[in-house]
Design a protein around this motif. Structure first.
Motif, PDB file in Angstrom:
ATOM      1  N   ILE A 178       0.850  -0.996   0.727  1.00 48.42           N
ATOM      2  CA  ILE A 178       0.068  -0.376   0.313  1.00 48.42           C
ATOM      3  C   ILE A 178       1.061   0.932   0.211  1.00 48.42           C
ATOM      4  O   ILE A 178       0.307   2.325  -0.558  1.00 48.42           O
ATOM      5  CB  ILE A 178      -1.143  -0.415   0.947  1.00 48.42           C
ATOM      6  CG1 ILE A 178      -2.060  -1.079   1.258  1.00 48.42           C
ATOM      7  CG2 ILE A 178      -1.615   1.770   1.435  1.00 48.42           C
ATOM      8  CD1 ILE A 178      -3.244  -1.199   2.350  1.00 48.42           C
ATOM      9  N   VAL A 179       2.482   1.150   0.804  1.00 48.38           N
ATOM     10  CA  VAL A 179       2.763   2.600   1.168  1.00 48.38           C
ATOM     11  C   VAL A 179       3.650   2.842  -0.161  1.00 48.38           C
ATOM     12  O   VAL A 179       3.315   3.861  -0.914  1.00 48.38           O
ATOM     13  CB  VAL A 179       3.743   2.337   1.871  1.00 48.38           C
ATOM     14  CG1 VAL A 179       5.194   3.642   1.691  1.00 48.38           C
ATOM     15  CG2 VAL A 179       3.505   2.248   3.213  1.00 48.38           C
ATOM     16  N   ALA A 180       3.958   1.611  -1.775  1.00 49.30           N
ATOM     17  CA  ALA A 180       4.598   2.031  -1.754  1.00 49.30           C
ATOM     18  C   ALA A 180       3.706   2.515  -3.234  1.00 49.30           C
ATOM     19  O   ALA A 180       4.249   3.393  -4.344  1.00 49.30           O
ATOM     20  CB  ALA A 180       4.907   0.630  -2.910  1.00 49.30           C
ATOM     21  N   LYS A 181       2.034   1.669  -3.403  1.00 50.11           N
ATOM     22  CA  LYS A 181       1.192   2.853  -4.381  1.00 50.11           C
ATOM     23  C   LYS A 181       1.419   4.151  -3.915  1.00 50.11           C
ATOM     24  O   LYS A 181       0.902   4.851  -5.170  1.00 50.11           O
ATOM     25  CB  LYS A 181      -0.379   1.513  -4.731  1.00 50.11           C
ATOM     26  CG  LYS A 181       0.167   0.426  -4.886  1.00 50.11           C
ATOM     27  CD  LYS A 181      -0.914  -0.537  -4.754  1.00 50.11           C
ATOM     28  CE  LYS A 181      -1.147  -2.084  -5.340  1.00 50.11           C
ATOM     29  NZ  LYS A 181      -0.642  -2.267  -6.699  1.00 50.11           N
ATOM     30  N   VAL A 182       1.403   4.712  -2.676  1.00 49.44           N
ATOM     31  CA  VAL A 182       0.391   5.394  -2.751  1.00 49.44           C
ATOM     32  C   VAL A 182       1.938   6.312  -2.967  1.00 49.44           C
ATOM     33  O   VAL A 182       1.516   7.557  -3.267  1.00 49.44           O
ATOM     34  CB  VAL A 182       0.312   5.498  -0.620  1.00 49.44           C
ATOM     35  CG1 VAL A 182       0.416   6.802  -0.667  1.00 49.44           C
ATOM     36  CG2 VAL A 182      -0.857   5.400  -0.685  1.00 49.44           C
ATOM     37  N   ALA A 183       2.829   6.268  -2.785  1.00 48.03           N
ATOM     38  CA  ALA A 183       4.648   6.589  -2.750  1.00 48.03           C
ATOM     39  C   ALA A 183       4.418   7.150  -4.478  1.00 48.03           C
ATOM     40  O   ALA A 183       4.512   8.332  -4.927  1.00 48.03           O
ATOM     41  CB  ALA A 183       5.522   6.100  -2.408  1.00 48.03           C
ATOM     42  N   LYS A 184       3.538   6.372  -5.142  1.00 46.05           N
ATOM     43  CA  LYS A 184       3.477   5.447  -6.755  1.00 46.05           C
ATOM     44  C   LYS A 184       3.339   7.208  -7.288  1.00 46.05           C
ATOM     45  O   LYS A 184       3.464   7.735  -7.800  1.00 46.05           O
ATOM     46  CB  LYS A 184       3.596   5.131  -7.334  1.00 46.05           C
ATOM     47  CG  LYS A 184       3.438   4.851  -9.052  1.00 46.05           C
ATOM     48  CD  LYS A 184       2.960   3.835  -9.746  1.00 46.05           C
ATOM     49  CE  LYS A 184       2.660   4.156 -11.147  1.00 46.05           C
ATOM     50  NZ  LYS A 184       3.059   2.598 -11.606  1.00 46.05           N
ATOM     51  N   ALA A 185       1.776   6.650  -6.688  1.00 43.92           N
ATOM     52  CA  ALA A 185       0.455   8.242  -6.892  1.00 43.92           C
ATOM     53  C   ALA A 185       1.243   9.454  -6.604  1.00 43.92           C
ATOM     54  O   ALA A 185       0.602  10.656  -7.385  1.00 43.92           O
ATOM     55  CB  ALA A 185      -0.775   8.074  -5.652  1.00 43.92           C
ATOM     56  N   ALA A 186       2.429  10.023  -5.312  1.00 41.76           N
ATOM     57  CA  ALA A 186       2.426  10.480  -5.114  1.00 41.76           C
ATOM     58  C   ALA A 186       3.063  11.812  -5.495  1.00 41.76           C
ATOM     59  O   ALA A 186       3.245  13.012  -5.722  1.00 41.76           O
ATOM     60  CB  ALA A 186       3.285  10.958  -3.429  1.00 41.76           C
ATOM     61  N   ARG A 187       3.933  10.865  -7.026  1.00 41.97           N
ATOM     62  CA  ARG A 187       4.647  11.008  -7.596  1.00 41.97           C
ATOM     63  C   ARG A 187       4.720  11.622  -8.507  1.00 41.97           C
ATOM     64  O   ARG A 187       5.076  12.512  -9.376  1.00 41.97           O
ATOM     65  CB  ARG A 187       6.192   9.393  -7.620  1.00 41.97           C
ATOM     66  CG  ARG A 187       6.907   9.413  -6.568  1.00 41.97           C
ATOM     67  CD  ARG A 187       7.859   9.168  -7.249  1.00 41.97           C
ATOM     68  NE  ARG A 187       7.719   7.348  -7.046  1.00 41.97           N
ATOM     69  CZ  ARG A 187       7.710   6.569  -6.535  1.00 41.97           C
ATOM     70  NH1 ARG A 187       7.774   6.780  -5.279  1.00 41.97           N
ATOM     71  NH2 ARG A 187       7.220   5.623  -6.928  1.00 41.97           N
ATOM     72  N   GLN A 188       3.176  11.094  -8.305  1.00 42.31           N
ATOM     73  CA  GLN A 188       2.671  11.341 -10.175  1.00 42.31           C
ATOM     74  C   GLN A 188       1.650  12.819  -9.591  1.00 42.31           C
ATOM     75  O   GLN A 188       1.913  14.261 -10.906  1.00 42.31           O
ATOM     76  CB  GLN A 188       1.291  10.733 -10.034  1.00 42.31           C
ATOM     77  CG  GLN A 188       0.297  10.815 -11.682  1.00 42.31           C
ATOM     78  CD  GLN A 188      -0.597  10.176 -12.098  1.00 42.31           C
ATOM     79  OE1 GLN A 188       0.149   8.603 -11.835  1.00 42.31           O
ATOM     80  NE2 GLN A 188      -2.356  10.202 -12.620  1.00 42.31           N
ATOM     81  N   ILE A 189       1.886  12.860  -8.408  1.00 38.02           N
ATOM     82  CA  ILE A 189       1.008  14.560  -8.303  1.00 38.02           C
ATOM     83  C   ILE A 189       1.768  15.518  -8.657  1.00 38.02           C
ATOM     84  O   ILE A 189       1.889  16.271  -9.141  1.00 38.02           O
ATOM     85  CB  ILE A 189       0.248  14.544  -7.023  1.00 38.02           C
ATOM     86  CG1 ILE A 189      -1.262  12.916  -7.376  1.00 38.02           C
ATOM     87  CG2 ILE A 189      -0.464  15.822  -6.305  1.00 38.02           C
ATOM     88  CD1 ILE A 189      -1.520  13.134  -6.518  1.00 38.02           C
ATOM     89  N   ALA A 190       2.688  14.979  -7.499  1.00 49.37           N
ATOM     90  CA  ALA A 190       3.826  15.947  -7.500  1.00 49.37           C
ATOM     91  C   ALA A 190       4.957  16.281  -9.262  1.00 49.37           C
ATOM     92  O   ALA A 190       5.119  17.317  -9.418  1.00 49.37           O
ATOM     93  CB  ALA A 190       5.392  15.271  -7.036  1.00 49.37           C
ATOM     94  N   THR A 191       4.324  15.623  -9.991  1.00 50.09           N
ATOM     95  CA  THR A 191       4.977  15.510 -11.614  1.00 50.09           C
ATOM     96  C   THR A 191       3.802  16.982 -12.404  1.00 50.09           C
ATOM     97  O   THR A 191       3.920  17.575 -13.201  1.00 50.09           O
ATOM     98  CB  THR A 191       5.185  14.901 -12.518  1.00 50.09           C
ATOM     99  OG1 THR A 191       6.012  13.729 -11.714  1.00 50.09           O
ATOM    100  CG2 THR A 191       5.271  14.800 -14.227  1.00 50.09           C
ATOM    101  N   GLU A 192       2.552  16.558 -12.116  1.00 48.80           N
ATOM    102  CA  GLU A 192       1.406  17.293 -12.402  1.00 48.80           C
ATOM    103  C   GLU A 192       1.656  18.647 -11.348  1.00 48.80           C
ATOM    104  O   GLU A 192       0.793  19.628 -12.646  1.00 48.80           O
ATOM    105  CB  GLU A 192       0.335  16.468 -12.365  1.00 48.80           C
ATOM    106  CG  GLU A 192       0.030  15.614 -13.069  1.00 48.80           C
ATOM    107  CD  GLU A 192      -1.322  14.827 -12.442  1.00 48.80           C
ATOM    108  OE1 GLU A 192      -1.992  15.154 -11.901  1.00 48.80           O
ATOM    109  OE2 GLU A 192      -1.534  13.782 -12.515  1.00 48.80           O
TER     110      GLU A 192
END
Length: 269
Positions: A178-192
């Motif tokens: 779950i933490v890995a999936k959340v981190a991936k989502a956060a990186r996507q949002i930071a890129t946007e």
């Protein structure tokens, strides 16, 4: 082998390891491995904190749909699994194979089952087995809330705990996923939204840290509400370039949703 749910009755020092099945079959090899499971293995796997040294007991409980009860029972018999079976339908919850259930389990479920008067009040919308895209919207909302509170940074684990109220109930491996999936989502949002968020590794290099570069109040001198609306509109213009039609605006939850008054102010000379 990852159990779906682990229940712990503290007073009785009893563990119930639950395996849920949506279909009509039980994996024979899995059922046999569950039969070899020891309480100590479960305690280590789920990082369970015991109040004091105690002698633990354990049982395996299979959970399935009532429409598959006969097939599931046959599968458990074929695996020689001495496990009770809990079935669920629109109207009731019943415990089958009660001869294999512990006294603790039998005490909690009436012999004639539990009648259901209404649908479940809530569902778990996503878990460690969900697609990565399922986490983008809840993580986005939590990051917006953190920015609105003036927080400087938030860890991926902190986001996971906030997005998943039952985070602590999962086993160690599931929590890591779950933490890995959340981190991936956060990186996507930071890129946007690079002006608002930036991802980096924590000082210990052991997890993702989301730095909040500035809050929406810093964007515009017109005030908090207008600043959130302005950033929200900017997010919508960016979103039109995205291919995902289900992605929500960055500040949708905190914006008024009505910027007509602000538009009129911008149009007046």
């Amino acid at each position: 082998m990852v159990a779906d749910v682990v229940l712990f009755h503290r007073e009785a020092a009893h563990l119930v390891v639950c395996e849920s099945k949506s279909g009509a079959n039980v994996e024979v090899d899995q059922a046999r491995r569950y039969g070899r499971l020891l309480p100590q293995n479960v305690v280590r796997a789920v990082s369970l904190s015991l109040p004091h040294a105690m002698e633990l007991s354990l049982e395996i409980l299979y959970v399935g749909l009532e429409e598959h009860a006969e097939r599931l029972t046959l599968s458990l018999d074929a695996a020689k699994a001495n496990c009770p079976l809990l079935t669920v339908s629109d109207k009731s919850i019943k415990l089958l194979r009660p001869e294999h259930a512990s006294a603790n389990l039998l005490a909690g479920i009436p012999a004639d089952g539990v009648g259901l008067l209404a649908p479940p009040t809530s569902y778990i919308p996503y878990d460690h087995e969900s697609d990565d895209t399922e986490f983008v919207v809840p993580v986005r909302g939590r990051l917006v809330q953190a920015a609105s509170r003036g927080e400087v940074s938030v860890t991926a684990r902190g986001l996971a705990e906030a997005c998943c109220p039952r985070f602590g109930h999962y086993g160690r491996q599931a929590r890591g996923q779950i933490v890995a999936k959340v981190a991936k989502a956060a990186r996507q949002i930071a890129t946007e939204h690079p002006d608002t968020f930036r991802c980096a590794m924590s000082p210990g290099r052991d997890e993702t840290l989301v730095n909040i570069l500035r809050t929406p109040e810093d964007f515009d001198a017109r005030g908090r509400t207008q600043a959130y609306q302005a950033l929200s509109r900017r997010s919508r213009s960016r979103q039109r370039l995205q291919t995902d039609p289900n992605q929500l605006d960055l500040l949708q939850e905190l914006g008024d949703g009505d910027d007509s008054e602000d538009n009129e102010a911008e149009e007046r000379p």
